[in-house]
Design a protein around this motif. Structure first.
Motif, short mmCIF file in Angstrom:
data_model
loop_
_atom_site.label_atom_id
_atom_site.label_comp_id
_atom_site.label_asym_id
_atom_site.label_seq_id
_atom_site.Cartn_x
_atom_site.Cartn_y
_atom_site.Cartn_z
N ASP A 86 0.64 -1.73 -0.06
CA ASP A 86 -0.28 -0.32 0.00
C ASP A 86 0.55 1.22 -0.04
O ASP A 86 0.87 2.56 -0.22
CB ASP A 86 -0.50 0.01 1.59
N TYR A 87 1.58 1.49 0.49
CA TYR A 87 3.38 2.19 0.79
C TYR A 87 3.80 2.25 -0.23
O TYR A 87 4.60 3.15 -0.67
CB TYR A 87 2.71 2.80 2.51
N ILE A 88 4.79 1.20 0.31
CA ILE A 88 6.09 1.51 0.02
C ILE A 88 5.56 1.59 -1.85
O ILE A 88 5.47 1.45 -2.57
CB ILE A 88 7.27 0.11 0.22
N GLY A 89 7.64 2.89 -2.04
CA GLY A 89 8.04 2.74 -2.59
C GLY A 89 8.36 2.10 -4.28
O GLY A 89 9.06 0.73 -3.57
N LEU A 90 8.36 1.51 -5.51
CA LEU A 90 8.97 0.83 -5.99
C LEU A 90 9.73 1.30 -7.25
O LEU A 90 9.58 1.82 -8.58
CB LEU A 90 7.98 0.40 -7.05
N VAL A 91 11.44 1.08 -7.38
CA VAL A 91 11.81 1.56 -8.14
C VAL A 91 12.32 0.62 -9.25
O VAL A 91 13.63 0.06 -8.86
CB VAL A 91 12.98 2.19 -7.34
N ALA A 202 -2.07 8.81 -20.97
CA ALA A 202 -2.28 8.80 -19.98
C ALA A 202 -3.02 10.14 -19.15
O ALA A 202 -2.08 11.14 -19.29
CB ALA A 202 -1.32 7.73 -19.52
N ALA A 203 -3.17 9.62 -18.27
CA ALA A 203 -3.50 11.19 -17.22
C ALA A 203 -2.80 11.21 -15.99
O ALA A 203 -1.37 10.08 -16.47
CB ALA A 203 -4.56 10.86 -16.34
N ARG A 204 -2.65 12.17 -15.99
CA ARG A 204 -0.89 12.55 -14.94
C ARG A 204 -0.98 12.00 -13.29
O ARG A 204 -1.70 11.29 -13.62
CB ARG A 204 -1.07 14.33 -14.56
N SER A 205 -0.11 11.63 -13.71
CA SER A 205 0.55 11.29 -12.03
C SER A 205 0.25 11.88 -10.62
O SER A 205 0.53 12.93 -11.25
CB SER A 205 1.92 10.68 -11.86
N ALA A 206 -0.27 10.37 -10.18
CA ALA A 206 -0.70 11.10 -8.57
C ALA A 206 0.68 11.55 -7.56
O ALA A 206 0.60 12.74 -6.74
CB ALA A 206 -1.48 10.14 -7.78
N GLN A 207 1.91 11.19 -8.47
CA GLN A 207 2.94 12.26 -7.97
C GLN A 207 3.05 12.94 -9.12
O GLN A 207 4.52 13.65 -9.20
CB GLN A 207 3.63 11.60 -6.84
N SER A 415 3.41 8.73 6.09
CA SER A 415 3.21 10.02 6.51
C SER A 415 2.25 10.51 4.93
O SER A 415 1.29 11.62 5.28
CB SER A 415 3.84 11.19 6.76
N GLY A 416 2.76 9.84 3.72
CA GLY A 416 2.12 10.21 2.32
C GLY A 416 1.37 9.16 1.93
O GLY A 416 2.37 8.08 3.17
N THR A 417 1.06 9.17 0.82
CA THR A 417 0.89 7.17 -0.77
C THR A 417 1.89 7.62 -1.09
O THR A 417 1.69 6.19 -1.72
CB THR A 417 -0.33 6.95 0.02
N THR A 418 2.62 8.68 -1.50
CA THR A 418 3.50 8.46 -2.83
C THR A 418 5.10 8.10 -2.74
O THR A 418 4.86 8.47 -1.44
CB THR A 418 3.19 9.39 -3.79
N LEU A 419 5.75 8.14 -3.99
CA LEU A 419 6.97 7.54 -3.09
C LEU A 419 7.71 9.32 -3.12
O LEU A 419 8.47 9.29 -1.99
CB LEU A 419 7.79 7.44 -4.25
N ARG A 420 6.94 10.46 -3.53
CA ARG A 420 7.41 11.81 -3.81
C ARG A 420 7.10 12.41 -2.67
O ARG A 420 8.18 12.36 -1.35
CB ARG A 420 7.00 12.80 -4.39
N ALA A 421 6.28 11.97 -1.48
CA ALA A 421 6.24 11.77 0.19
C ALA A 421 6.79 11.70 1.12
O ALA A 421 7.81 12.77 1.66
CB ALA A 421 4.34 11.87 0.16
N PRO A 426 9.41 17.40 -3.87
CA PRO A 426 8.02 17.91 -4.99
C PRO A 426 7.53 17.80 -5.76
O PRO A 426 7.89 16.97 -6.66
CB PRO A 426 8.56 19.66 -4.71
N VAL A 427 6.16 17.45 -6.35
CA VAL A 427 5.64 17.66 -7.72
C VAL A 427 6.25 18.76 -8.25
O VAL A 427 6.09 19.87 -8.54
CB VAL A 427 3.86 17.75 -6.95
N PRO A 428 6.52 17.68 -9.55
CA PRO A 428 7.33 18.95 -10.34
C PRO A 428 5.99 19.82 -11.40
O PRO A 428 4.81 18.83 -11.66
CB PRO A 428 7.81 17.83 -11.23
#
Length: 448
Positions: A86-91, A202-207, A415-421, A426-428
């Motif tokens: 649910d939370y961990i980033g995937l690089v 494709a829609a813009r990313s959530a992050q 504290s957030g749900t995205t890898l950027r968080a 910052p969100v580009p």
């Protein structure tokens, strides 16, 4: 805002020999299950991300007899993991010189949507001849030219990621209009190495965009990383070298008009509750290590100790004077071979973590080392690699992470749900491309 330590872990544990351990099941089903368990353990430890390297080849033939076959492709593997985390980033690692930017942009943004904004791209400039041979290529491209290609590739990928904006999808059910064509940006890229029309639809990313990771350490690589990277994966064997690299990258980024990227060196660890247990674990790691595999693998970076006496000194002939494959790797391995005059076997064991750092000890000892690197501006965090022996990553999460939390270095929860968080990035902003709507209308008119 105070700095926060970042922890990532390698998603796979491919290395020189742990498959020989009697407690390890090497069946495909067992490898898959270990991958799932690894993701769940890392998420339990509130790690920022799992980091998946990739080589686009099975390795030099000299390694084939000694390595396992289950080498899951990173995008496929992480797409599967996105559904059980649910939370961990995937690089994931993607080659900017062998993979086409249209495919990269589409695949990475798809993973980002499937994971609800948790994708990262480890951008590499592929150097292995064996990899080039799998892509109808004429051979390995010259070192600096690879970065020129990558400069253009990332430009194309970002244009494609910015095709759709927040106002593009209108879902006008009455008129049957889903997207406002005037709000679609088309890449229409015509460059030195790529011609890409776009869009990818494709829609813009959530992050905003997947997070850009990069591992450039040569002078040209540092220049590239300072211009593009948001996180740098690197191998630095000592604090002094890591501090110098940290200063160099931040200086390069400042000259490029960008904030300094996060720097996360690799760190191999072996953890045990007592010194006696640590020594036992280290003996086991050395016992199941395969020097023959490592010797074959090092051929990819032009280091040749194949056939050398394993208990003799590392021959000077193992290292060429220069290379067009991986300049930083060559320098790093040469330094390892000269540090304390190891035997060939000892040298090969040291190279399991590339030319990066290593810490072996109790949880307190490992936490101390991590804190020292972090507080001395040698690193913003680490990409952790373990020995591949059973239970090591779980022991790190259960025994080292609580110490780091108690010292106020590491998060207690996401504290957030995205890898950027997770990374505090910052969100580009969406870039404005020239003439996108008119180009799209012209194309549609031509089809009609």
């Amino acid at each position: 805002m105070s700095r926060e330590l970042h922890l990532l872990a390698f998603g796979s544990t491919r290395s020189a020999g742990p498959w020989r351990h009697p407690e390890i099941d090497n069946s495909t089903a067992a490898v898959r299950q270990r991958l799932v368990e690894r993701a769940r353990i890392a998420e339990k430890g509130t790690f920022d991300a799992l980091f998946f390297p990739d080589g686009l080849n099975f390795g030099p033939p000299e390694t084939w007899a000694y390595k396992t076959t289950e080498d899951f492709e990173p995008l496929t593997a992480t797409a599967a993991l996105s559904s059980i985390t649910d939370y961990i980033g995937l690089v994931v690692t993607g080659s900017a010189t062998l993979a086409h930017p249209y495919h990269l942009a589409r695949q990475l943004l798809s993973l980002d949507h499937l994971s609800s904004g948790r994708a990262g791209w480890n951008l590499v400039t592929s150097f292995a001849a064996a990899a080039a041979a799998n892509f109808s290529d004429r051979g390995v491209v010259e070192h600096d030219i690879r970065y020129e290609i990558a400069d253009e590739a990332i430009e194309v990928v970002k244009k494609l990621w910015d095709g759709w904006g927040p106002d593009t999808i209108v879902e006008d059910r009455a008129r049957g209009i889903y997207s406002d064509i005037n709000a679609i940006q088309v890449a229409n890229h015509h460059g030195t190495y790529f011609d890409v029309a776009g869009p990818i639809g494709a829609a813009r990313s959530a992050q905003g965009q997947p997070v850009i990771f990069q591992a450039g350490s040569s002078p040209r690589g540092r220049q590239f990383a300072a211009r593009h990277a948001e996180v740098i994966f690197t191998g630095q064997g000592t604090i002094a070298r890591a501090q110098e690299f940290y200063r160099q990258i931040h200086g390069e980024a400042g000259r490029a008009g960008r904030p300094g990227p996060l720097i996360t060196p690799s760190l191999r660890f072996l953890v045990g509750s007592t010194d006696d247990e640590v020594r036992r674990i280290e003996r086991s790691a050395f016992e199941y290590f395969s020097p023959e595999y490592q010797a074959g693998w090092l051929l990819e970076v032009d280091v040749d100790v194949v056939g050398a006496d394993l208990d003799g000194p590392v021959p000077d002939s193992a290292f060429p004077d220069s290379t067009e494959t991986h300049q930083t790797a060559l320098a790093g391995y040469r330094a390892l071979a000269r540090d304390g005059n190891p035997t060939v076997r000892e040298f090969l064991y040291r190279t399991i973590n590339g030319w990066g750092a290593e810490v072996i000890g109790t949880p307190e000892r490992i936490a101390d080392e991590i804190e020292t690197w972090f507080e001395s501006k040698a690193a913003d965090g680490f990409v952790l690699t373990d020995s591949g022996l059973p239970g090591q990553l779980e022991d790190f999460v259960d025994e080292v992470v609580p110490i780091l939390r108690k010292r106020g270095l590491f998060r207690h929860e996401y504290s957030g749900t995205t890898l950027r968080a997770h990374l505090g990035l910052p969100v580009p902003q969406r870039q404005e491309l020239s003439g996108p709507a008119s180009a799209a209308r012209e194309r549609i008119s031509a089809i009609r």
